[in-house]
Design a protein around this motif. Structure first.
Motif, PDB file in Angstrom:
ATOM      1  N   LYS A  70       0.820  -1.218   0.000  1.00 38.72           N
ATOM      2  CA  LYS A  70       0.000   0.000   0.000  1.00 38.72           C
ATOM      3  C   LYS A  70       0.852   1.267   0.000  1.00 38.72           C
ATOM      4  O   LYS A  70       0.378   2.328  -0.414  1.00 38.72           O
ATOM      5  CB  LYS A  70      -0.956   0.002   1.188  1.00 38.72           C
ATOM      6  CG  LYS A  70      -2.084  -0.988   1.021  1.00 38.72           C
ATOM      7  CD  LYS A  70      -3.030  -0.952   2.200  1.00 38.72           C
ATOM      8  CE  LYS A  70      -4.167  -1.942   1.996  1.00 38.72           C
ATOM      9  NZ  LYS A  70      -5.119  -1.943   3.109  1.00 38.72           N
ATOM     10  N   GLN A  95       0.845   4.109  -6.992  1.00 39.74           N
ATOM     11  CA  GLN A  95      -0.352   3.422  -7.470  1.00 39.74           C
ATOM     12  C   GLN A  95      -0.080   2.477  -8.634  1.00 39.74           C
ATOM     13  O   GLN A  95      -0.620   1.376  -8.671  1.00 39.74           O
ATOM     14  CB  GLN A  95      -1.432   4.435  -7.855  1.00 39.74           C
ATOM     15  CG  GLN A  95      -2.749   3.742  -8.169  1.00 39.74           C
ATOM     16  CD  GLN A  95      -3.884   4.712  -8.382  1.00 39.74           C
ATOM     17  OE1 GLN A  95      -3.684   5.920  -8.484  1.00 39.74           O
ATOM     18  NE2 GLN A  95      -5.087   4.198  -8.451  1.00 39.74           N
ATOM     19  N   ASP A  96       0.759   2.881  -9.597  1.00 44.97           N
ATOM     20  CA  ASP A  96       1.021   1.993 -10.733  1.00 44.97           C
ATOM     21  C   ASP A  96       1.706   0.703 -10.275  1.00 44.97           C
ATOM     22  O   ASP A  96       1.398  -0.384 -10.771  1.00 44.97           O
ATOM     23  CB  ASP A  96       1.827   2.697 -11.831  1.00 44.97           C
ATOM     24  CG  ASP A  96       3.182   3.228 -11.381  1.00 44.97           C
ATOM     25  OD1 ASP A  96       3.361   3.502 -10.171  1.00 44.97           O
ATOM     26  OD2 ASP A  96       4.064   3.389 -12.245  1.00 44.97           O
ATOM     27  N   TYR A  97       2.573   0.798  -9.304  1.00 44.30           N
ATOM     28  CA  TYR A  97       3.220  -0.387  -8.748  1.00 44.30           C
ATOM     29  C   TYR A  97       2.204  -1.270  -8.017  1.00 44.30           C
ATOM     30  O   TYR A  97       2.247  -2.494  -8.113  1.00 44.30           O
ATOM     31  CB  TYR A  97       4.339   0.007  -7.784  1.00 44.30           C
ATOM     32  CG  TYR A  97       5.634   0.377  -8.460  1.00 44.30           C
ATOM     33  CD1 TYR A  97       6.638  -0.568  -8.633  1.00 44.30           C
ATOM     34  CD2 TYR A  97       5.871   1.665  -8.907  1.00 44.30           C
ATOM     35  CE1 TYR A  97       7.840  -0.239  -9.235  1.00 44.30           C
ATOM     36  CE2 TYR A  97       7.068   2.015  -9.512  1.00 44.30           C
ATOM     37  CZ  TYR A  97       8.050   1.058  -9.676  1.00 44.30           C
ATOM     38  OH  TYR A  97       9.241   1.382 -10.278  1.00 44.30           O
ATOM     39  N   GLN A  98       1.274  -0.648  -7.292  1.00 45.65           N
ATOM     40  CA  GLN A  98       0.249  -1.419  -6.587  1.00 45.65           C
ATOM     41  C   GLN A  98      -0.618  -2.206  -7.568  1.00 45.65           C
ATOM     42  O   GLN A  98      -0.919  -3.385  -7.337  1.00 45.65           O
ATOM     43  CB  GLN A  98      -0.657  -0.493  -5.761  1.00 45.65           C
ATOM     44  CG  GLN A  98       0.010   0.100  -4.551  1.00 45.65           C
ATOM     45  CD  GLN A  98      -0.951   0.982  -3.774  1.00 45.65           C
ATOM     46  OE1 GLN A  98      -2.098   0.608  -3.556  1.00 45.65           O
ATOM     47  NE2 GLN A  98      -0.481   2.149  -3.354  1.00 45.65           N
ATOM     48  N   ILE A  99      -0.996  -1.555  -8.660  1.00 43.59           N
ATOM     49  CA  ILE A  99      -1.844  -2.209  -9.661  1.00 43.59           C
ATOM     50  C   ILE A  99      -1.126  -3.429 -10.232  1.00 43.59           C
ATOM     51  O   ILE A  99      -1.696  -4.528 -10.309  1.00 43.59           O
ATOM     52  CB  ILE A  99      -2.232  -1.218 -10.774  1.00 43.59           C
ATOM     53  CG1 ILE A  99      -3.186  -0.162 -10.209  1.00 43.59           C
ATOM     54  CG2 ILE A  99      -2.844  -1.942 -11.965  1.00 43.59           C
ATOM     55  CD1 ILE A  99      -3.382   1.045 -11.114  1.00 43.59           C
ATOM     56  N   VAL A 100       0.116  -3.250 -10.629  1.00 43.56           N
ATOM     57  CA  VAL A 100       0.875  -4.360 -11.222  1.00 43.56           C
ATOM     58  C   VAL A 100       1.135  -5.448 -10.179  1.00 43.56           C
ATOM     59  O   VAL A 100       1.007  -6.636 -10.461  1.00 43.56           O
ATOM     60  CB  VAL A 100       2.180  -3.855 -11.876  1.00 43.56           C
ATOM     61  CG1 VAL A 100       3.056  -5.020 -12.315  1.00 43.56           C
ATOM     62  CG2 VAL A 100       1.853  -2.955 -13.065  1.00 43.56           C
ATOM     63  N   TYR A 101       1.445  -5.051  -8.950  1.00 46.67           N
ATOM     64  CA  TYR A 101       1.661  -6.046  -7.897  1.00 46.67           C
ATOM     65  C   TYR A 101       0.420  -6.915  -7.713  1.00 46.67           C
ATOM     66  O   TYR A 101       0.513  -8.136  -7.619  1.00 46.67           O
ATOM     67  CB  TYR A 101       2.033  -5.395  -6.562  1.00 46.67           C
ATOM     68  CG  TYR A 101       2.093  -6.420  -5.456  1.00 46.67           C
ATOM     69  CD1 TYR A 101       3.247  -7.170  -5.254  1.00 46.67           C
ATOM     70  CD2 TYR A 101       0.976  -6.705  -4.689  1.00 46.67           C
ATOM     71  CE1 TYR A 101       3.283  -8.158  -4.295  1.00 46.67           C
ATOM     72  CE2 TYR A 101       1.007  -7.697  -3.728  1.00 46.67           C
ATOM     73  CZ  TYR A 101       2.159  -8.421  -3.533  1.00 46.67           C
ATOM     74  OH  TYR A 101       2.190  -9.425  -2.598  1.00 46.67           O
ATOM     75  N   LYS A 102      -0.746  -6.283  -7.648  1.00 44.54           N
ATOM     76  CA  LYS A 102      -1.985  -7.047  -7.444  1.00 44.54           C
ATOM     77  C   LYS A 102      -2.237  -8.014  -8.588  1.00 44.54           C
ATOM     78  O   LYS A 102      -2.695  -9.142  -8.369  1.00 44.54           O
ATOM     79  CB  LYS A 102      -3.161  -6.094  -7.236  1.00 44.54           C
ATOM     80  CG  LYS A 102      -3.101  -5.415  -5.880  1.00 44.54           C
ATOM     81  CD  LYS A 102      -4.212  -4.411  -5.682  1.00 44.54           C
ATOM     82  CE  LYS A 102      -4.009  -3.684  -4.364  1.00 44.54           C
ATOM     83  NZ  LYS A 102      -4.952  -2.610  -4.149  1.00 44.54           N
ATOM     84  N   GLU A 103      -1.920  -7.613  -9.803  1.00 41.44           N
ATOM     85  CA  GLU A 103      -2.079  -8.517 -10.949  1.00 41.44           C
ATOM     86  C   GLU A 103      -1.073  -9.668 -10.878  1.00 41.44           C
ATOM     87  O   GLU A 103      -1.404 -10.811 -11.182  1.00 41.44           O
ATOM     88  CB  GLU A 103      -1.959  -7.758 -12.269  1.00 41.44           C
ATOM     89  CG  GLU A 103      -3.126  -6.831 -12.532  1.00 41.44           C
ATOM     90  CD  GLU A 103      -4.483  -7.525 -12.479  1.00 41.44           C
ATOM     91  OE1 GLU A 103      -4.640  -8.608 -13.047  1.00 41.44           O
ATOM     92  OE2 GLU A 103      -5.397  -6.968 -11.841  1.00 41.44           O
ATOM     93  N   LYS A 136      -2.364 -12.099  -8.239  1.00 41.98           N
ATOM     94  CA  LYS A 136      -3.455 -12.922  -8.780  1.00 41.98           C
ATOM     95  C   LYS A 136      -2.909 -14.010  -9.693  1.00 41.98           C
ATOM     96  O   LYS A 136      -3.311 -15.170  -9.612  1.00 41.98           O
ATOM     97  CB  LYS A 136      -4.444 -12.062  -9.572  1.00 41.98           C
ATOM     98  CG  LYS A 136      -5.391 -11.257  -8.745  1.00 41.98           C
ATOM     99  CD  LYS A 136      -6.405 -10.617  -9.675  1.00 41.98           C
ATOM    100  CE  LYS A 136      -6.627  -9.179  -9.327  1.00 41.98           C
ATOM    101  NZ  LYS A 136      -7.511  -8.491 -10.265  1.00 41.98           N
TER     102      LYS A 136
END
Length: 116
Positions: A21, A25-33, A36
């Motif tokens: 967290k 934000q761009d790192y968070q988005i890619v991390y979450k993908e 998954k």
């Protein structure tokens, strides 16, 4: 696994999530993908501690600190990035393949034995 192990595991996971967290934000988005993707196809060891995921956060923290965009760190093909990380690890897909092959071999042996 005892209660203390469970509690410690939860503490570690919460600390890990806090690190994610704190990323841009761009790192968070890619991390979450990535997370998954790895949970779907990734290594069996992924659920045994969070070493690989922590390593990814380490890499992302370094990239963010040096001012790089997340895709400069991973490359534009994030799935290929993940596949490279787990290329030498046993995956759930490997287990499924082994199980299917064993079932077919066992069934074929029964058929062959009946013909004799």
């Amino acid at each position: 696994m005892n209660i203390r192990d469970i509690i410690e595991g939860k503490k570690e996971w919460r600390a890990h999530v806090a690190r994610v967290k704190a990323l841009p934000q761009d790192y968070q988005i890619v991390y979450k993908e990535i997370q998954k993707y790895l949970f779907k196809v990734g290594p069996v060891e992924l659920t045994e501690g969070n070493g690989l995921l922590s390593g990814i956060v380490d890499l992302f923290e370094e990239g963010a600190a040096s001012g790089k965009g997340v895709l400069e760190v991973t490359g534009s093909d994030v799935a290929a990035f993940c596949d490279e990380l787990i290329k030498d690890s046993k995956t759930y897909a490997d287990i499924a393949q082994e199980s299917a092959n064993q079932a077919v071999n066992k069934a074929m042996k029964k058929v062959t034995d009946k013909k004799k």
